[in-house]
Design a protein around this motif. Structure first.
Motif, PDB file in Angstrom:
ATOM      1  N   LEU A 125      52.795  39.596  11.275  1.00  0.00           N
ATOM      2  CA  LEU A 125      52.784  38.014  11.150  1.00  0.00           C
ATOM      3  C   LEU A 125      54.248  37.570  10.367  1.00  0.00           C
ATOM      4  O   LEU A 125      54.472  37.289  10.382  1.00  0.00           O
ATOM      5  CB  LEU A 125      51.756  37.667  10.158  1.00  0.00           C
ATOM      6  N   GLU A 126      55.069  38.573   9.625  1.00  0.00           N
ATOM      7  CA  GLU A 126      56.061  37.901   9.309  1.00  0.00           C
ATOM      8  C   GLU A 126      57.031  38.110   9.850  1.00  0.00           C
ATOM      9  O   GLU A 126      57.798  37.155  10.133  1.00  0.00           O
ATOM     10  CB  GLU A 126      56.357  39.198   7.355  1.00  0.00           C
ATOM     11  N   ILE A 127      57.207  38.770  10.827  1.00  0.00           N
ATOM     12  CA  ILE A 127      58.259  38.745  11.630  1.00  0.00           C
ATOM     13  C   ILE A 127      57.996  37.443  12.721  1.00  0.00           C
ATOM     14  O   ILE A 127      58.858  37.308  12.406  1.00  0.00           O
ATOM     15  CB  ILE A 127      58.137  40.112  12.580  1.00  0.00           C
ATOM     16  N   ALA A 128      56.284  37.338  13.267  1.00  0.00           N
ATOM     17  CA  ALA A 128      56.538  36.345  13.546  1.00  0.00           C
ATOM     18  C   ALA A 128      56.967  34.754  13.670  1.00  0.00           C
ATOM     19  O   ALA A 128      57.041  33.484  14.302  1.00  0.00           O
ATOM     20  CB  ALA A 128      55.316  36.112  13.761  1.00  0.00           C
ATOM     21  N   HIS A 129      56.889  35.013  12.139  1.00  0.00           N
ATOM     22  CA  HIS A 129      56.885  33.748  10.936  1.00  0.00           C
ATOM     23  C   HIS A 129      58.639  33.242  11.214  1.00  0.00           C
ATOM     24  O   HIS A 129      59.064  32.136  11.151  1.00  0.00           O
ATOM     25  CB  HIS A 129      56.590  33.751   9.381  1.00  0.00           C
ATOM     26  N   ARG A 130      59.254  34.422  11.504  1.00  0.00           N
ATOM     27  CA  ARG A 130      60.734  34.098  11.283  1.00  0.00           C
ATOM     28  C   ARG A 130      61.015  33.462  12.895  1.00  0.00           C
ATOM     29  O   ARG A 130      62.254  32.449  12.389  1.00  0.00           O
ATOM     30  CB  ARG A 130      61.588  35.680  11.848  1.00  0.00           C
ATOM     31  N   ASP A 131      60.700  32.787  13.876  1.00  0.00           N
ATOM     32  CA  ASP A 131      60.629  31.938  14.433  1.00  0.00           C
ATOM     33  C   ASP A 131      60.911  30.987  14.210  1.00  0.00           C
ATOM     34  O   ASP A 131      61.913  29.827  14.404  1.00  0.00           O
ATOM     35  CB  ASP A 131      59.260  31.833  15.408  1.00  0.00           C
ATOM     36  N   ARG A 132      60.433  30.052  12.646  1.00  0.00           N
ATOM     37  CA  ARG A 132      60.376  29.088  12.461  1.00  0.00           C
ATOM     38  C   ARG A 132      61.536  29.060  12.064  1.00  0.00           C
ATOM     39  O   ARG A 132      62.682  27.589  11.728  1.00  0.00           O
ATOM     40  CB  ARG A 132      59.397  28.889  10.804  1.00  0.00           C
ATOM     41  N   ALA A 133      62.778  30.311  11.688  1.00  0.00           N
ATOM     42  CA  ALA A 133      64.195  29.986  11.015  1.00  0.00           C
ATOM     43  C   ALA A 133      65.250  30.518  12.026  1.00  0.00           C
ATOM     44  O   ALA A 133      66.090  30.332  12.072  1.00  0.00           O
ATOM     45  CB  ALA A 133      64.197  31.019   9.917  1.00  0.00           C
ATOM     46  N   LEU A 134      64.229  30.766  12.700  1.00  0.00           N
ATOM     47  CA  LEU A 134      65.716  31.661  14.025  1.00  0.00           C
ATOM     48  C   LEU A 134      66.580  29.340  14.734  1.00  0.00           C
ATOM     49  O   LEU A 134      67.458  30.581  15.427  1.00  0.00           O
ATOM     50  CB  LEU A 134      64.942  31.799  14.936  1.00  0.00           C
ATOM     51  N   GLY A 135      66.305  29.003  14.849  1.00  0.00           N
ATOM     52  CA  GLY A 135      67.079  28.031  15.396  1.00  0.00           C
ATOM     53  C   GLY A 135      66.758  27.951  17.227  1.00  0.00           C
ATOM     54  O   GLY A 135      66.645  28.685  17.725  1.00  0.00           O
ATOM     55  N   PRO A 136      67.430  26.746  17.712  1.00  0.00           N
ATOM     56  CA  PRO A 136      66.555  27.032  19.386  1.00  0.00           C
ATOM     57  C   PRO A 136      67.591  28.113  19.912  1.00  0.00           C
ATOM     58  O   PRO A 136      67.731  27.526  20.887  1.00  0.00           O
ATOM     59  CB  PRO A 136      67.623  25.356  19.350  1.00  0.00           C
ATOM     60  N   ARG A 137      69.034  28.645  19.555  1.00  0.00           N
ATOM     61  CA  ARG A 137      69.338  29.635  20.282  1.00  0.00           C
ATOM     62  C   ARG A 137      69.190  30.648  20.907  1.00  0.00           C
ATOM     63  O   ARG A 137      69.301  31.175  22.250  1.00  0.00           O
ATOM     64  CB  ARG A 137      71.280  29.524  19.752  1.00  0.00           C
ATOM     65  N   VAL A 138      67.412  31.098  19.522  1.00  0.00           N
ATOM     66  CA  VAL A 138      67.849  32.354  20.062  1.00  0.00           C
ATOM     67  C   VAL A 138      66.397  32.666  20.963  1.00  0.00           C
ATOM     68  O   VAL A 138      66.082  31.708  21.236  1.00  0.00           O
ATOM     69  CB  VAL A 138      67.225  33.184  18.266  1.00  0.00           C
ATOM     70  N   GLY A 139      66.739  33.482  22.276  1.00  0.00           N
ATOM     71  CA  GLY A 139      65.675  33.646  23.118  1.00  0.00           C
ATOM     72  C   GLY A 139      66.546  32.412  24.282  1.00  0.00           C
ATOM     73  O   GLY A 139      65.742  32.488  25.216  1.00  0.00           O
ATOM     74  N   SER A 140      67.343  31.822  24.482  1.00  0.00           N
ATOM     75  CA  SER A 140      67.526  30.466  25.105  1.00  0.00           C
ATOM     76  C   SER A 140      67.995  31.838  26.452  1.00  0.00           C
ATOM     77  O   SER A 140      68.041  30.379  27.594  1.00  0.00           O
ATOM     78  CB  SER A 140      68.741  30.066  24.870  1.00  0.00           C
ATOM     79  N   ASP A 141      68.576  32.828  26.436  1.00  0.00           N
ATOM     80  CA  ASP A 141      68.694  33.126  27.692  1.00  0.00           C
ATOM     81  C   ASP A 141      68.239  34.209  27.794  1.00  0.00           C
ATOM     82  O   ASP A 141      68.076  35.056  29.181  1.00  0.00           O
ATOM     83  CB  ASP A 141      70.470  33.578  27.727  1.00  0.00           C
ATOM     84  N   SER A 142      67.005  34.000  27.287  1.00  0.00           N
ATOM     85  CA  SER A 142      65.816  34.801  28.438  1.00  0.00           C
ATOM     86  C   SER A 142      65.232  34.266  29.678  1.00  0.00           C
ATOM     87  O   SER A 142      65.214  32.987  29.666  1.00  0.00           O
ATOM     88  CB  SER A 142      64.361  34.438  27.482  1.00  0.00           C
ATOM     89  N   THR A 143      65.513  35.787  30.840  1.00  0.00           N
ATOM     90  CA  THR A 143      65.038  35.937  31.759  1.00  0.00           C
ATOM     91  C   THR A 143      62.894  35.299  32.028  1.00  0.00           C
ATOM     92  O   THR A 143      62.749  34.952  32.797  1.00  0.00           O
ATOM     93  CB  THR A 143      65.823  35.863  32.971  1.00  0.00           C
ATOM     94  N   THR A 144      62.574  36.423  31.433  1.00  0.00           N
ATOM     95  CA  THR A 144      61.229  36.514  31.562  1.00  0.00           C
ATOM     96  C   THR A 144      59.966  35.471  30.088  1.00  0.00           C
ATOM     97  O   THR A 144      61.340  36.263  28.752  1.00  0.00           O
ATOM     98  CB  THR A 144      60.865  38.077  31.259  1.00  0.00           C
TER      99      THR A 144
END
Ligand SMILES: Cc1cc2nc3c(=O)[nH]c(=O)nc-3n(C[C@H](O)[C@H](O)[C@H](O)COP(=O)(O)OP(=O)(O)OC[C@H]3O[C@@H](n4cnc5c(N)ncnc54)[C@H](O)[C@@H]3O)c2cc1C
Length: 463
Positions: free
Chosen positions: A118-137
């Motif tokens: 859950l702690e790892i999931a919560h990092r989503d809140r602080a990652l900013g918009p760019r992380v994962g923006s190049d994901s294709t799947t």
């Protein structure tokens, strides 16, 4: 106004396009290989009622299907009952959101995670918009923003179960249109899903009486308009001669699952406009016959699916032990991949069945078939035993009033990034052939929420 329009395929895509055309006064001719219409929106008589055997609900992501139902006089309802993810006997709620990604940090689905996960999931809140923006799947995006545990425990059972493909093979923009932009806007994945789905708005609906009511109503309306519908005719070849298409058709041998042309029954049909609304496995070889089109790839094949619909009489089912149903986490010691407690999810089915068989009569649908697993065709006893385990109640042969097992084969094409690239170049080649349009799940995206709006738009805009 286009004249002499022929639609190849009388599944939901073909029927929808024909209906949108007929409303504009364009009466197309539908050619369907089978002796029945609707394709994978199939229904049949089980336990004395007409029951969905294929698709049973539509996604509410576009308003087109709701408007279509309204126009056709079909009331529709959202499902009753909570749905679950089942992992070796333990059931946890499915997230309210998108393919198992919750739309809120308060979602009960997070309870499946350990504190560290859950702690790892919560990092989503602080990652900013760019992380994962190049994901294709879908898998790439979830892994990088919410962690592997969310992917495996929450997303894979849902997205993998519905698409019969691993989330690693699901193209992000095809299965989650608008999500990438929403992350840029909202700054986190959970907030992005919230902006698309809201907190608790329902995501699915069904016409009362089953998804096949839509097929029935479309056919009825098309007949009233005067649209010509030819069933039992298989398209075997197509060519463009001058400004006309020549379509070679032959009578079908009547085989329900895999109809074949009867030799010596061929005839040529001419058309000014052709709309291909076939399955991918039928459409691609025909498209390859045009000199303008040249490709060597094949549509990806999803897992071979088997569904078993059980009509059961047992008062323990009245308690809805798993709400509207569950999806099984891949890797669990269970051969089924999903169970739908249909008569809880769609109360009309319970009401109709109880009038015939008395109270406590239920429909339970168990589905089988995962990617890279050998084809399994379970016996009624296998299905009963799987349903008993999944629902945690004892079901016996004496409870079973009727059973219908259907092997669909690999019917759904997973929309992988590779397939998406192939489709983009194929669409450019199709555009070189005047008078040809193509629709259907393999090109529009799996699921009625993608198929029907795509098909409708073709009928609405054909010039
Ligand atoms: C078991 C199951 C459950 C599903 N559940 C859901 C669900 O709950 N919700 C959802 O949104 N989606 C669901 N789907 C997916 C959904 O049913 C499909 O995406 C959709 O129905 C596809 O419609 P289509 O018209 O593109 O293709 P099809 O339904 O495949 O129609 C194509 C038609 O073309 C005809 N045809 C093929 N070749 C030829 C030829 N050579 N000549 C003439 N005719 C030909 C076929 O006979 C068929 O009638 C489910 C699918 C399955 C198999």
């Amino acid at each position: 106004m286009p004249e002499n329009v022929v639609i190849l395929g009388g599944g939901i895509a073909g029927l929808t396009t024909a209906y949108a055309l007929a409303k504009r006064g364009i009466l197309a001719r539908i050619i369907e290989a089978r002796h029945h219409l609707g394709g994978l929106v199939a229904s049949g008589h089980v336990g004395g009622i007409q029951l969905d055997l294929g698709a049973e609900s539509f996604a509410l992501r576009s308003s087109v299907i709701c408007e279509l139902c309204d126009e056709l006089g079909l009331p529709y309802r959202t499902p009753a009952g909570q749905s679950w993810v089942w992992n070796d006997g333990i059931a946890t709620p499915i997230a309210h959101g998108l393919w198992g990604i919750p739309s809120s940090w308060d979602d009960h689905a997070f309870q499946v995670l350990t504190d560290d996960e859950l702690e790892i999931a919560h990092r989503d809140r602080a990652l900013g918009p760019r992380v994962g923006s190049d994901s294709t799947t879908l898998a790439e995006l979830v892994r990088v923003r919410l962690g592997q545990a969310v992917l495996e425990k929450m997303v894979e059972p849902v997205a993998g179960g519905v698409h019969t493909a691993s989330p690693d093979d699901l193209d992000l923009d095809t299965v989650c249109p608008g999500l990438r932009d929403a992350i840029q806007r909202e700054g986190s994945l959970i907030s992005a899903v919230h902006s698309i789905r809201g907190n608790s708005a329902p995501v699915l609906a069904q016409p009362v009486g089953g998804m096949s009511q839509l097929v029935r109503a479309l056919i009825e309306r098309l007949k009233r308009f005067g649209t010509q519908i030819d069933t039992g005719l298989i398209v075997t070849d197509i060519a463009r001669e001058g400004s006309e298409f020549e379509i070679l058709v032959a009578e079908s041998d009547g085989n329900r699952s895999n109809p074949k042309p009867v030799p010596g029954t061929e005839e040529i049909l001419n058309a000014d406009r052709v709309i291909m609304a076939l399955s991918g496995s039928s459409a691609l070889p025909l498209l390859n016959k045009f000199p303008e089109i040249n490709f060597e790839w094949e549509a990806p094949q999803g897992a071979a699916i088997t569904t078993a619909s059980l009509i059961l009489n047992n008062s323990l089912l009245d308690e809805a032990p798993r709400g509207s149903g569950l999806l099984v986490k891949p890797g669990s010691a269970m051969r089924a991949k999903a169970l739908t407690h249909y008569s809880i999810k769609w109360p009309w089915a319970y009401e109709t069945l109880s009038k015939i068989h008395g109270p406590s009569t239920h429909v339970v649908r168990v589905s089988y078939g995962r990617p890279d697993e050998p084809v399994q065709i379970p016996s009624p006893s296998d299905v009963l035993s799987d349903a008993s385990r999944l629902l945690s109640i004892e079901l016996s042969r004496t409870d079973l009033l009727d059973c219908r097992i259907i092997h669909w084969g690999p019917s759904l094409s997973p929309h992988s990034p590779e397939h998406r690239n192939h489709l983009e170049s194929l669409k450019r080649e199709i555009a070189l052939i005047p008078g040809l349009d193509v629709t259907g799940a393999w090109i529009a995206g799996t699921g009625l929420g993608a198929v029907i709006p795509h098909a409708y738009e073709i009928g609405e805009n054909l010039e």
